[in-house]
Motif scaffolding. Sequence first.
Motif: not given
Lengths: 690, 284
Positions: A559-560, A562-564, A578, B124, B128, B130
């Motif tokens: 998920s991190l 994807e977030g990035s 990340v 999402f 999420n 960081f």
Amino acid sequence: MSQPGTRTLELQPTPLRARGTAGTWLTGMALFVCVVMIVGLLGLILVSGSRTFWQRPIENVTLASGQSFYGMRFRTEQSPDMGERTLYRVGNRDLGQQPFRWVDEDEIANRERPDDAVLIERYEWGIWLGVPTRIIEIDDDGGRSVAAEGAQNVLEKLPSYLDAARARHIRAEKIRSDEIAKLNHKLEKLRLTDLNAKLRANSAEHNGHIGYGLWCSLVVLCLGSALGVYVLNAPIPRRLLILAMCLTALGAFVERPWADRPISQEQLDEILAGTSARRIKLAAQFTELTDQVAAIEAEDARYRVEIIDPLTGRFAALSQSQTDEPMKVSQIIRVVQPNKMGLSGKVGLYLSRWWEFISRNPREANTEGGVFPVIIGTLLVTLLLTIAVVPLGVMAALYMREYARQGLVISILRVAINNLAGVPSIVYGVFGLGFFCYGIGGVIDGGPDPSIVLRAGQWWILLFIAAGFAFVAMTISSGGPKNKRGLLGGLAWGAVAILAVIAVFTTPYFDGFFRAKLVDGSPTFGTSGLLWASLTLALLTLPVVIVSAEEAIAAVPGSLREGSYGCGASKWQTIQRVVLPGAMPGILTGAILAMARGAGEVAPLMIVGAVKLAPQLPFEARFPFIFADRSFMHLGFHIYDLGFKSPDSEAARGYVWTTTLLLVTLVVLMNLTAIRIRTKLKARFQSGQF
Amino acid sequence: MTTQPTSTTERSVAHAVQTGVAFEAARHKELVEIDSVLDVSKFSLWYGENRALYDIAMSIPRGKVTALIGPSGCGKSTLLRSVNRLNDLVPSVRTSGEMLLNGRSIYDPGVDVISLRKRVGMVFQKSNPFPMSIFENVVYPLRIAGERKKSVLRDTCERALKSAAIWEEVKDRLHDSALGLSGGQQQRLCIARAVAVEPEVLLMDEPCSALDPIATARIEELIHDISSRYTVLIVTHNMQQASRVSDFTAFMYLGRLVEYGTTKQIFQNPHLPETEQYVTGRFG
């Protein structure tokens, strides 16, 4: 109580097997055995290691036969023929006796602890036990005068004499280690200049210089293609220009006009004349310095002390050949009077011995003195191995996790890497010796093996073939269907890499960085040493680093990532900002585990560089600070050497334990650091709330 | 584009799936005069052999909230993730058809996916943030774009956090770890991060499914507030949420767009029986 229509609740007893009581006991016992073994091992090392430096009293032992001697009781045990016997450390090795002596308890008539008994720690010949009787001063024309007489007097006056002797010792040591060492370094450089010049004068056969015009046009071609690469966007001409740039740059480099060219006899004579003039000047300086040291030594020889061994009645001698001369005060490191010592004095002595152990050089075949160079060697080899293995391992793990297509090839690779961790370390040692020391080191020293060196023309044909493969590889990996390009492109790049390696090992343009020394019979990198030992250990610990880094990278939540990506980050930015920070605790843990493993490894080091006694530290306060070609000492190897290769195993026994304690402490400290870093970083990367 | 259903019985989705005939979605007439920011036409997507989307055709109105509803596995998330090409990360994904963002094709071979994703923000399902400070989280999209000026970063951070209605709560601890925030705060932080670069479209993939009712209410309020500035495309499982926050609603089923209209019409007067059954909770 039971009412009609309801049934009493029937509880079947649970069978014993199902309850698993036995299982609890079994697992508990297993854990108990493990704990006992670990605690036992560590406890033994701790107790034995910390006992060595504790000062024991000196006993005057009188035997039934009337003989009496001074000794320090080491241990008592049941002897094979039923009697009890005791091991005494008696020292006084220069009298020709064993430094340790077994005595049957039945034979001992009397034991006492004389106040006057002293223990002398000497620079040479180990300890001496005895009673001090006189201090003698010798004046310039040989006349002797007694400065102090009687044990009490001597012991009162001795410290001031010792301080003076120590000051002279420091002065002499400074001259030896600083100035004389510098001079030696300069003389060595002059010798190498001579050797180099002679080599250049004698090299009749050489690659002719291509001439300045041709060379300049090569440079222009190279710069032109670089400009073309910068300007052009069409793929095929661009690729061709990149290759042209590389080849012309290489050509311009190997034909560089400032390279060492052969010299004529006149030039050689000129160089030799210059160096010999300098050598004469340096020799004068050298004599001056040795005179200074000799003066200090002459001063040392004026102060003598007599310490009588009660068994033979002889004093500790100046040297083995001069037994009628009492020893110099300057030969003494420390005088201890253990029977009159209080607890605080003993603790102080204990701590100062530990300090000496950590901060001094070894003496007497490593069984006395300290392990300073050993610690430095261990730390340096660990440092270099970490610098080599961590970036390499992490990058490999990143490619395997983030870029490579997860398929059969990567799975095979992963299994292979895991298996590498199980290869016996001695195999790495043998490989390191063959590949690093003799293979790469040999090329660095003296250039490629003359029997496989190609002629210039052949070598350039090889390079053009490599360039052709590179062109194919670039074309494949930038175009074509996505799922096909992996294997073919990989094969093409592999061919390029193999040809490049072959080119390096067959080049006619390189004859080594240290040819002069090699011709002189002393290889520089072509033998075992710090650098090759570090690289061998790096290879050995690579699987640990790759596996832990890969696990850490895989554990970063998708998920991190994807977030990035959702924020518009590229893959590289995501990895950098990340993935890597998130994987850092795991990567660091792996790195420190690898360090701990490398620090404790012995078998490969015996082959690729650790020695019993290194003449020089691999670290010096002048450029380049770390001398990676030198051999070094290592704690693990030191333990082996002390325990099994020592001339006097009983004398070395204590040092084996203390060295072991030191090594175990070092490794435990590293592991504790790993745990601390991991928990600290984990706290940063884990959410407390959901 | 809009067609009134001629006969609802023949337009059964199940029938279309069984017989394999193309399914023409029921589009309401209110969609005719919209100003669309995103145009999807005949868009299909395959995961390897499995087809996930079947000829989706819809236009997303500018400055409105559009909800995608439908039972699990109907392709709403896939459609959402196709807008910023996040599906590219899955190997073996194949697409056909067209998707235009402000008239420019998203799936053109020449499109720079990275700069596309900068124009399309995404929030999402699971928040999420960081593992960095709150400040660094919000300015992350600027950092990766190479912005270094402190003042720009600070101003953007404040504006984005205010847009996400979390400024008051975190303004005193901008440099604390974002992981110390509560779940709802984390999700609002992610919204702040998504709007930091002023995207054309904001995609939300069930943003409230992991939150408690109070946090959900705050996010819904926030969606309502920011919808005046950004076009929002939201996937939700919650019928009430869709009816509360969205202006338009699209109902999807088995990878097909079934019915698309204003939220009011879809919930009160759907054209197709499947839609009615789904929104009233009798199926799905």
